[in-house]
Design a protein around this motif. Structure first.
Motif, PDB file in Angstrom:
ATOM      1  N   LEU A 133       0.817  -1.214   0.000  1.00  0.00           N
ATOM      2  CA  LEU A 133       0.000   0.000   0.000  1.00  0.00           C
ATOM      3  C   LEU A 133       0.852   1.265   0.000  1.00  0.00           C
ATOM      4  O   LEU A 133       0.326   2.364  -0.246  1.00  0.00           O
ATOM      5  N   ASN A 134       2.146   1.146   0.285  1.00  0.00           N
ATOM      6  CA  ASN A 134       3.048   2.294   0.240  1.00  0.00           C
ATOM      7  C   ASN A 134       3.714   2.460  -1.117  1.00  0.00           C
ATOM      8  O   ASN A 134       4.482   3.410  -1.304  1.00  0.00           O
ATOM      9  N   MET A 135       3.443   1.538  -2.045  1.00  0.00           N
ATOM     10  CA  MET A 135       4.069   1.601  -3.369  1.00  0.00           C
ATOM     11  C   MET A 135       3.017   1.921  -4.420  1.00  0.00           C
ATOM     12  O   MET A 135       1.827   1.599  -4.266  1.00  0.00           O
ATOM     13  N   GLU A 136       3.461   2.597  -5.474  1.00  0.00           N
ATOM     14  CA  GLU A 136       2.557   2.912  -6.568  1.00  0.00           C
ATOM     15  C   GLU A 136       2.016   1.614  -7.179  1.00  0.00           C
ATOM     16  O   GLU A 136       2.761   0.670  -7.408  1.00  0.00           O
ATOM     17  N   PRO A 137       0.707   1.561  -7.418  1.00  0.00           N
ATOM     18  CA  PRO A 137       0.129   0.313  -7.946  1.00  0.00           C
ATOM     19  C   PRO A 137       0.507   0.082  -9.411  1.00  0.00           C
ATOM     20  O   PRO A 137       0.826   1.019 -10.150  1.00  0.00           O
ATOM     21  N   LEU A 138       0.444  -1.174  -9.785  1.00  0.00           N
ATOM     22  CA  LEU A 138       0.633  -1.577 -11.176  1.00  0.00           C
ATOM     23  C   LEU A 138      -0.713  -2.035 -11.737  1.00  0.00           C
ATOM     24  O   LEU A 138      -1.468  -2.727 -11.060  1.00  0.00           O
ATOM     25  N   ALA A 139      -0.977  -1.668 -12.946  1.00  0.00           N
ATOM     26  CA  ALA A 139      -2.247  -2.027 -13.568  1.00  0.00           C
ATOM     27  C   ALA A 139      -2.399  -3.548 -13.628  1.00  0.00           C
ATOM     28  O   ALA A 139      -1.469  -4.255 -14.011  1.00  0.00           O
ATOM     29  N   ASP A 140      -3.542  -4.036 -13.230  1.00  0.00           N
ATOM     30  CA  ASP A 140      -3.920  -5.448 -13.300  1.00  0.00           C
ATOM     31  C   ASP A 140      -3.222  -6.306 -12.248  1.00  0.00           C
ATOM     32  O   ASP A 140      -3.839  -7.157 -11.621  1.00  0.00           O
ATOM     33  N   VAL A 141      -1.911  -6.088 -12.029  1.00  0.00           N
ATOM     34  CA  VAL A 141      -1.142  -6.948 -11.131  1.00  0.00           C
ATOM     35  C   VAL A 141      -1.478  -6.669  -9.674  1.00  0.00           C
ATOM     36  O   VAL A 141      -1.773  -7.585  -8.895  1.00  0.00           O
ATOM     37  N   ARG A 155      -6.555   4.853  -6.596  1.00  0.00           N
ATOM     38  CA  ARG A 155      -5.281   4.955  -7.313  1.00  0.00           C
ATOM     39  C   ARG A 155      -5.162   3.837  -8.360  1.00  0.00           C
ATOM     40  O   ARG A 155      -4.683   4.057  -9.479  1.00  0.00           O
ATOM     41  N   ILE A 156      -5.580   2.639  -7.959  1.00  0.00           N
ATOM     42  CA  ILE A 156      -5.539   1.533  -8.924  1.00  0.00           C
ATOM     43  C   ILE A 156      -6.496   1.814 -10.081  1.00  0.00           C
ATOM     44  O   ILE A 156      -6.182   1.580 -11.252  1.00  0.00           O
ATOM     45  N   GLU A 157      -7.673   2.339  -9.752  1.00  0.00           N
ATOM     46  CA  GLU A 157      -8.671   2.622 -10.779  1.00  0.00           C
ATOM     47  C   GLU A 157      -8.186   3.677 -11.760  1.00  0.00           C
ATOM     48  O   GLU A 157      -8.510   3.637 -12.956  1.00  0.00           O
ATOM     49  N   ALA A 158      -7.379   4.612 -11.279  1.00  0.00           N
ATOM     50  CA  ALA A 158      -6.895   5.691 -12.141  1.00  0.00           C
ATOM     51  C   ALA A 158      -5.951   5.187 -13.223  1.00  0.00           C
ATOM     52  O   ALA A 158      -5.841   5.801 -14.296  1.00  0.00           O
ATOM     53  N   ILE A 159      -5.268   4.071 -12.965  1.00  0.00           N
ATOM     54  CA  ILE A 159      -4.301   3.578 -13.955  1.00  0.00           C
ATOM     55  C   ILE A 159      -4.813   2.344 -14.695  1.00  0.00           C
ATOM     56  O   ILE A 159      -4.089   1.757 -15.501  1.00  0.00           O
ATOM     57  N   THR A 160      -6.062   1.948 -14.401  1.00  0.00           N
ATOM     58  CA  THR A 160      -6.602   0.726 -14.996  1.00  0.00           C
ATOM     59  C   THR A 160      -7.385   1.061 -16.254  1.00  0.00           C
ATOM     60  O   THR A 160      -8.261   1.940 -16.235  1.00  0.00           O
ATOM     61  N   SER A 161      -7.070   0.351 -17.323  1.00  0.00           N
ATOM     62  CA  SER A 161      -7.779   0.557 -18.584  1.00  0.00           C
ATOM     63  C   SER A 161      -9.090  -0.217 -18.567  1.00  0.00           C
ATOM     64  O   SER A 161      -9.362  -1.016 -17.666  1.00  0.00           O
ATOM     65  N   SER A 162      -9.895   0.012 -19.594  1.00  0.00           N
ATOM     66  CA  SER A 162     -11.217  -0.626 -19.649  1.00  0.00           C
ATOM     67  C   SER A 162     -11.116  -2.142 -19.759  1.00  0.00           C
ATOM     68  O   SER A 162     -11.980  -2.866 -19.272  1.00  0.00           O
ATOM     69  N   GLY A 163     -10.075  -2.658 -20.388  1.00  0.00           N
ATOM     70  CA  GLY A 163      -9.937  -4.099 -20.539  1.00  0.00           C
ATOM     71  C   GLY A 163      -9.343  -4.798 -19.338  1.00  0.00           C
ATOM     72  O   GLY A 163      -9.194  -6.023 -19.350  1.00  0.00           O
ATOM     73  N   GLN A 164      -8.980  -4.024 -18.289  1.00  0.00           N
ATOM     74  CA  GLN A 164      -8.355  -4.604 -17.096  1.00  0.00           C
ATOM     75  C   GLN A 164      -9.210  -4.398 -15.853  1.00  0.00           C
ATOM     76  O   GLN A 164      -8.704  -4.464 -14.737  1.00  0.00           O
ATOM     77  N   MET A 165     -10.502  -4.178 -16.029  1.00  0.00           N
ATOM     78  CA  MET A 165     -11.364  -3.829 -14.908  1.00  0.00           C
ATOM     79  C   MET A 165     -11.818  -5.043 -14.101  1.00  0.00           C
ATOM     80  O   MET A 165     -12.340  -4.886 -13.001  1.00  0.00           O
ATOM     81  N   GLY A 166     -11.622  -6.250 -14.617  1.00  0.00           N
ATOM     82  CA  GLY A 166     -12.120  -7.432 -13.910  1.00  0.00           C
ATOM     83  C   GLY A 166     -11.495  -7.607 -12.539  1.00  0.00           C
ATOM     84  O   GLY A 166     -12.191  -7.764 -11.527  1.00  0.00           O
ATOM     85  N   SER A 167     -10.166  -7.583 -12.480  1.00  0.00           N
ATOM     86  CA  SER A 167      -9.477  -7.757 -11.191  1.00  0.00           C
ATOM     87  C   SER A 167      -9.775  -6.604 -10.250  1.00  0.00           C
ATOM     88  O   SER A 167      -9.917  -6.796  -9.037  1.00  0.00           O
ATOM     89  N   LEU A 168      -9.868  -5.394 -10.782  1.00  0.00           N
ATOM     90  CA  LEU A 168     -10.161  -4.244  -9.935  1.00  0.00           C
ATOM     91  C   LEU A 168     -11.557  -4.357  -9.331  1.00  0.00           C
ATOM     92  O   LEU A 168     -11.754  -4.071  -8.139  1.00  0.00           O
ATOM     93  N   MET A 169     -12.541  -4.785 -10.137  1.00  0.00           N
ATOM     94  CA  MET A 169     -13.899  -4.903  -9.626  1.00  0.00           C
ATOM     95  C   MET A 169     -13.988  -5.972  -8.540  1.00  0.00           C
ATOM     96  O   MET A 169     -14.712  -5.809  -7.542  1.00  0.00           O
ATOM     97  N   ARG A 170     -13.258  -7.082  -8.694  1.00  0.00           N
ATOM     98  CA  ARG A 170     -13.262  -8.109  -7.646  1.00  0.00           C
ATOM     99  C   ARG A 170     -12.699  -7.555  -6.345  1.00  0.00           C
ATOM    100  O   ARG A 170     -13.257  -7.780  -5.265  1.00  0.00           O
ATOM    101  N   LEU A 171     -11.575  -6.848  -6.427  1.00  0.00           N
ATOM    102  CA  LEU A 171     -10.971  -6.270  -5.223  1.00  0.00           C
ATOM    103  C   LEU A 171     -11.893  -5.224  -4.601  1.00  0.00           C
ATOM    104  O   LEU A 171     -12.095  -5.202  -3.374  1.00  0.00           O
ATOM    105  N   LYS A 172     -12.459  -4.381  -5.430  1.00  0.00           N
ATOM    106  CA  LYS A 172     -13.318  -3.300  -4.930  1.00  0.00           C
ATOM    107  C   LYS A 172     -14.537  -3.856  -4.216  1.00  0.00           C
ATOM    108  O   LYS A 172     -14.893  -3.404  -3.112  1.00  0.00           O
ATOM    109  N   GLN A 173     -15.192  -4.842  -4.799  1.00  0.00           N
ATOM    110  CA  GLN A 173     -16.370  -5.432  -4.179  1.00  0.00           C
ATOM    111  C   GLN A 173     -16.007  -6.190  -2.906  1.00  0.00           C
ATOM    112  O   GLN A 173     -16.746  -6.154  -1.918  1.00  0.00           O
TER     113      GLN A 173
END
Length: 652
Positions: free
Chosen positions: A563-571, A609-627
């Motif tokens: 949480l102290n490091m800049e996020p990477l898209a999808d990973v 922050r993760i959402e800001a760098i996530t493209s439309s094709g990479q939203m699956g993992s973000l939505m799982r984490l968010k929910q």
């Protein structure tokens, strides 16, 4: 008198006699034998013969003409003799003559009887031959009739067979055509269903993308500091597009599978949605640029004002405040120095271990050492491959086998006894291969079956507690295959090729081809899940008085550093979700209030922050984490992960 007539009269006289009245049941052979046997005349045969001769002479006399007087003159003498014989008994001179005549007559009769017998025998033979011929002819006729009937029946049967073959052939052709038609129909139906399902999946993916794109049009979420920007029109149109896509999917689902025209219409709607987002982003960008330009102008004016008023004391404070704001808004892009030192120490230990069994590795010319190496590798890796959730007793057998091998005891592998005492470098070799196998199980087995993380982790934890070197090598392998488990984001250094850099990031590169992103994330997820299970589990039959060799404190440190490091898209979203799903419950029970602070920080600051760098094709993992985070924060609890080893498991 004719001899034939005489013979029949004799036979008639014999038939009327007392003996002739007797009845016999004799076969033809007995009758013929009786005819052949010699005849015997009674004492009255002479009288019978005289009468027969007298009668014959009378008939002859009556039938002879008058000229034959000498013969007629002789007849009285014969009659006299006959009458004398009847009236007076024969004298002593007459019996010999009579006997002689009787003998001659008897011989003549015997000849006649033999002739009759021969004739009868010949006639019987002819009768038998005729009977046999007739029977043979009847048999031949019957045989011909049977053969004719058989030929007719055979011909009829052949005709029926031919008709049957023809009908069977026609029927088989019809059946084959029907089967081919059915297969063609099934194939067409299967293709139609596959195409329909593919089109339906395409519609769902378009709907998901449209919904994700529509979430970016929230006018009150990200651009509250742009009051002049009105995104209501974009939001309304986005909602209309979402409703249009949902209605289209609902309609197509009711009537079956969507058509190509439905997919084309949905894709046009998606293109419109993308254009809408692009227009909105352009408008926002223009507004942001306008705001930035105005802020710069305002800052320039403020600087000029400060220069005029010579307020030099406020300049450092302003700079300090500006620097503090940047420090607050920005996150690290590198791991802590202490973390990197720990990472490097583990890698150095792994390299030293490899160097320590170089003699065992380079054994191409020594077949005996080569065999020992193969046996040791099998003894170390095969038990790890057999770890499963079958029963606790089975898991304990596997643990004991691995522990005995590392403790120097002899174990059975491949039908042979194997021990680390067979070679001076065997123990280091087994340590290295065992740790490597544990990590590979996370990379392969846990990645495919999430429940497998717990039995593998509990065995690895128990071995780690007894043999700490296995744990250090396990971490070294884990960090090398998955640098995000440190966490560590390798930087591209000058002179490093792109393929080598991709390997440093954890990607598999083969023949200059990098693995697909989905497979990469799947492997990273498996290793993180294994690590999250390991830090919370202990071998139940070990020494529970001591501390865990790599417990929850390491998991807490990993989560804080992530949480102290800049996020990477999808990973980042994928790994955080996997880690919290497996280890979240244990961290919640261990750290309580501090854990919920971390969860709030994750929800309010890090997920955006993760959402800001996530493209439309990479939203699956973000939505799982968010929910997941949203549900946990709302319910104030995290459930036990699926696949946890319950106490009843160890009794099985």
């Amino acid at each position: 008198m004719d001899s034939r007539q005489l013979r029949w009269e004799t036979l008639a006289a014999l038939r009327t006699s007392g003996k002739g009245q007797l009845k016999y049941r004799r076969r033809e052979e007995d009758i013929l034998e009786g005819c052949i046997s010699p005849l015997e005349l009674s004492c009255y045969a002479g009288l019978v013969l005289d009468r027969m001769v007298e009668k014959s002479a009378q008939e002859t006399r009556s039938s002879v003409p008058e000229e034959s007087t000498p013969l007629t003159n002789q007849s009285p003498r014969l009659e006299e003799i006959t009458s004398a014989n009847r009236s007076s008994p024969p004298t002593s001179a007459e019996p010999s003559e009579t006997k002689q005549r009787l003998r001659q007559w008897q011989e003549q009769q015997e000849k006649m009887v033999r002739a009759a017998c021969d004739l009868a025998s010949e006639q019987l033979k002819r009768f038998d031959e005729l009977k046999e011929l007739k029977r043979h002819q009847e048999f031949q006729d019957l045989k011909e009739v049977l053969e004719k009937s058989s030929k007719e029946a055979q011909g009829q049967q052949e005709k029926l067979k031919e008709e049957h073959r023809h009908r069977a052939k026609v029927l088989n052709l019809k059946l084959r055509e029907a089967e081919q038609q059915r297969q063609r129909q099934e194939e067409l139906e299967r293709l139609r269903k596959e195409e329909g399902q593919e089109r339906l999946r395409r519609l769902y993916s378009i709907q998901e993308e449209v919904l994700q794109l529509n979430q970016q049009i929230d006018p009150n979420y990200r651009h509250k500091d742009l009051p002049r920007i009105d995104l209501s029109a974009y939001s309304n149109r986005g909602n209309q597009i979402c409703g249009l896509v949902s209605g289209l999917i609902r309609t197509t689902s009711e009537r079956g599978f969507p058509s190509q025209a439905d997919v084309a219409n949905t894709e046009r709607v998606l293109q419109e949605m993308r254009g809408l987002i692009s227009s909105m982003q352009q408008e926002i960008t223009a507004a942001v640029e306008e705001k930035r330009r105005r802020e710069e102008e305002e800052r320039e004016k403020q600087k000029m004002l400060l220069k005029k008023e010579q307020m030099k004391a406020q300049t450092p404070a302003s700079a300090q405040q500006s620097g503090g704001k940047q420090q607050k808004e920005g996150l690290q892009v590198k791991a802590d120095e202490s973390t990197m030192q720990w990472y490097q120490q583990l890698q150095d230990a792994a390299e030293q271990c490899v160097a320590s069994f170089s003699g065992l590795s380079n054994c191409e010319g020594n077949n005996e050492v080569k065999r020992i190496k193969a046996d040791l590798q099998k003894a170390a890796t095969i038990p790890v491959s057999q770890i499963s959730r079958i029963s606790g007793s089975k898991l304990r057998e596997i643990f004991d086998k691995i522990n005995n091998l590392l403790s120097g005891k002899s174990v059975q592998s491949g039908g042979r006894a194997v021990s680390v005492t067979q070679h001076p470098q065997a123990l280091d070799f087994v340590f290295y291969k065992l740790a490597e196998k544990f990590v590979r199980q996370g990379e392969e087995e846990v990645a495919s079956h999430h429940d497998a993380a717990f039995p593998i982790a509990v065995v690895a934890s128990g071995i780690w507690e007894i043999h700490p070197r296995v744990g250090d090598l396990f971490l070294a392998h884990l960090h090398k295959k998955c640098p995000y488990s440190v966490p560590f984001y390798p930087a591209l250094k000058e002179g490093t090729s792109m393929e080598e850099y991709q390997r440093m990031l954890g990607y598999q590169v083969k023949d200059s081809m990098v693995e697909e992103q989905d497979n990469f994330l799947k492997r990273m997820s498996g290793m993180i899940r294994l690590y999250a299970a390991l830090i919370q589990l202990r071998w139940p039959y070990g020494d529970q008085q001591g501390t865990h060799p790599h417990g929850l404190s390491y998991g807490w440190r990993w989560l804080a550093q992530m949480l102290n490091m800049e996020p990477l898209a999808d990973v980042t979203a994928t790994l955080l979700f996997d880690f919290l799903e497996v280890c979240g419950n244990a961290l919640m029970r261990q750290y309580r209030v501090q854990f919920w602070k971390i969860m709030l920080l994750l929800q309010e600051d890090y997920v955006p922050r993760i959402e800001a760098i996530t493209s439309s094709g990479q939203m699956g993992s973000l939505m799982r984490l968010k929910q997941f985070v949203q549900k946990c924060v709302q319910e104030k609890k995290i459930s036990l992960p699926t696949g946890t080893l319950q106490p009843a498991f160890w009794k099985s």
